[in-house]
Design an enzyme around this catalytic site. Structure first.
Site, PDB file in Angstrom:
ATOM      1  CD  GLU A   1      -3.097  -0.246   0.004  1.00 38.50           C
ATOM      2  OE1 GLU A   1      -3.172   0.200  -1.158  1.00 38.50           O
ATOM      3  OE2 GLU A   1      -3.656  -1.297   0.346  1.00 38.50           O
TER       4      GLU A   1
ATOM      5  N   GLY B   1     -13.919   0.121  -2.091  1.00 42.28           N
ATOM      6  CA  GLY B   1     -12.514  -0.255  -2.029  1.00 42.28           C
ATOM      7  C   GLY B   1     -12.117  -1.339  -3.014  1.00 42.28           C
TER       8      GLY B   1
ATOM      9  CB  SER C   1     -16.628   0.564  -8.703  1.00 41.60           C
ATOM     10  OG  SER C   1     -16.472   1.852  -8.131  1.00 41.60           O
TER      11      SER C   1
ATOM     12  CG  ASP D   1      -6.861   0.836  -8.443  1.00 45.74           C
ATOM     13  OD1 ASP D   1      -6.127   0.133  -7.723  1.00 45.74           O
ATOM     14  OD2 ASP D   1      -7.420   1.878  -8.049  1.00 45.74           O
TER      15      ASP D   1
ATOM     16  CE1 TYR E   1      -2.670   7.633  -3.391  1.00 45.43           C
ATOM     17  CE2 TYR E   1      -2.624   9.550  -4.825  1.00 45.43           C
ATOM     18  CZ  TYR E   1      -2.419   8.205  -4.620  1.00 45.43           C
ATOM     19  OH  TYR E   1      -1.950   7.423  -5.650  1.00 45.43           O
TER      20      TYR E   1
END
Length: 389
Positions: A31, A121, A124, A169, A219
């Site tokens: 992560e 999470g 999508s 992703d 972030y």
């Protein structure tokens, strides 16, 4: 089936309908390493987005989402990000990226359905982007290789939607392989498929239900802190172009040039890269107990060193690890909310779920949704549309 739903919505049987499927993903471990050129271990899951697409004779695009039961129209010649279009900006961003690449396109009918929960999470957005990309590839006379498709989907999210995600992703959605995780090197953009032995175990996601309000600003702040740390380290260790180039033994040698906050961030990223590599070794040996311990260590590091957890996730994690049948658990994703990922003995899924829900309800007054995920294949065009849908 998706084809039947498409025809019910748009009703033209005489022109080709391209249909594609692309899955959501979980990130098993690794992560905040992706934008530091490091290692991640994502896997595509059984939940997916399906897109049906057909050409029109004008320049109008009509997108219908069966998931939110909403239809949105725009012109293919004047596409821009529209805050009122929400979910439709994802397929629109992909079409925009293809146009910028030189694809000549006319108007389209696009039908979309997805069982990847929004804000759950499981990414999508990447599922929608990849399904749109694969359908477009099947409909138009152009060819792109899989990695180019992934990069275009990421670009759509970065530049059109405006979310500065790494490539993980979209990569996981495109390259996923059933029963495997992807050991992905985010610098080289190369992966190895690693078998995950889940005969007697399952991955379960528990959604804290906390909306990640801080996530984007914090972030970006974390990304900046890592870049500043690299700048500070470089004069001492010229080989360090990104934090992935630093090994655990070298941290003390560069500690003097780092602020206390930078040092914490560096320790997390360097430690997490090493945990991903150890996790791959553990999976190849079939040692799920060792893998579970690495999940726990990852959570502690995200909480204490990277400081992206929150009280809800910490309660879920500490409850999980104290519950018989749980081998390990960690927060997953950008942080400040979102999901906890747990590795659980298959026969104890129900009691584990009940124990966690009970503690969470008692403390926060809400019931966290729990989802068992299976590791599935990546995006594909569906020539024979599965009538099972």
């Amino acid at each position: 089936s998706v084809r039947a739903s498409f025809l019910k919505t748009f009703g033209d049987q005489n022109r080709k309908i391209a249909i594609a499927r692309a899955p959501g993903r979980v990130n098993l471990i690794g992560e905040h390493t992706d934008y530091n050129d490091g290692f991640v271990l994502p896997a595509a899951i059984q939940r997916a987005a399906w897109v049906g697409m057909q050409r029109r004779t004008d320049t109008k695009v009509v997108v219908y989402s069966a998931t939110v039961e909403e239809e949105i129209e725009f012109d293919i010649m004047t596409m821009r990000n529209d805050p009122n279009h929400g979910w439709a900006n994802y397929p629109k961003g992909v079409l925009h990226a293809l146009q910028n690449r030189g694809w000549k396109m006319e108007g389209l009918h696009i039908y979309l359905e997805s069982d990847v929960p929004m804000a759950g999470g499981m990414s999508s957005s990447a599922a929608i982007e990849c399904a749109t990309m694969w359908a477009a590839q099947a409909l138009f006379p152009y060819t792109l290789d899989r990695l180019s498709m992934v990069k275009l989907c990421q670009r759509a999210e970065n530049t059109f939607v405006g979310v500065q995600c790494g490539i993980m992703d979209q990569y996981a959605s495109a390259f996923g392989r059933k029963g495997h995780a992807l050991f992905l090197d985010c610098r080289a953009l190369k992966h190895e498929a690693v078998p995950v032995p889940l005969e007697k175990h399952r991955f379960m996601l528990v959604n804290s239900g906390v909306k990640r309000k801080l996530a984007s600003s914090e972030y970006n702040k974390r990304r900046q802190e890592c870049m500043d740390a690299v700048k500070a380290i470089k004069p001492k260790l010229p080989k360090v172009k990104a934090l992935r180039d630093l090994n655990p033994a070298e941290i003390s040698a560069v500690a003097s040039v780092l602020t206390p906050v930078q040092r914490k961030r560096v320790e997390h990223v360097v430690g997490e890269n090493s945990r991903v590599q150890h996790a791959v070794t553990a999976l190849r040996k079939g040692d799920l107990a060792a893998f579970g311990r690495l999940l726990n260590e990852s959570h502690q590091s995200l909480k204490d060193l990277y400081e992206v957890s929150c009280p809800e996730l910490d309660l879920l994690q500490s409850t999980a690890v104290a519950t018989p049948g749980v081998l390990g658990a960690r927060m997953m994703g950008g942080g400040f909310g979102g999901c906890l990922l747990m590795l659980v003995e298959a026969e104890k899924l129900e009691p584990v779920k009940n124990a966690i829900v009970r503690v969470y309800q008692h403390r926060f007054g809400t019931t966290p949704p729990c989802d068992v995920v299976e590791l599935a294949d990546g995006a594909s065009e569906l020539t024979a549309d599965p009538s099972s849908r």
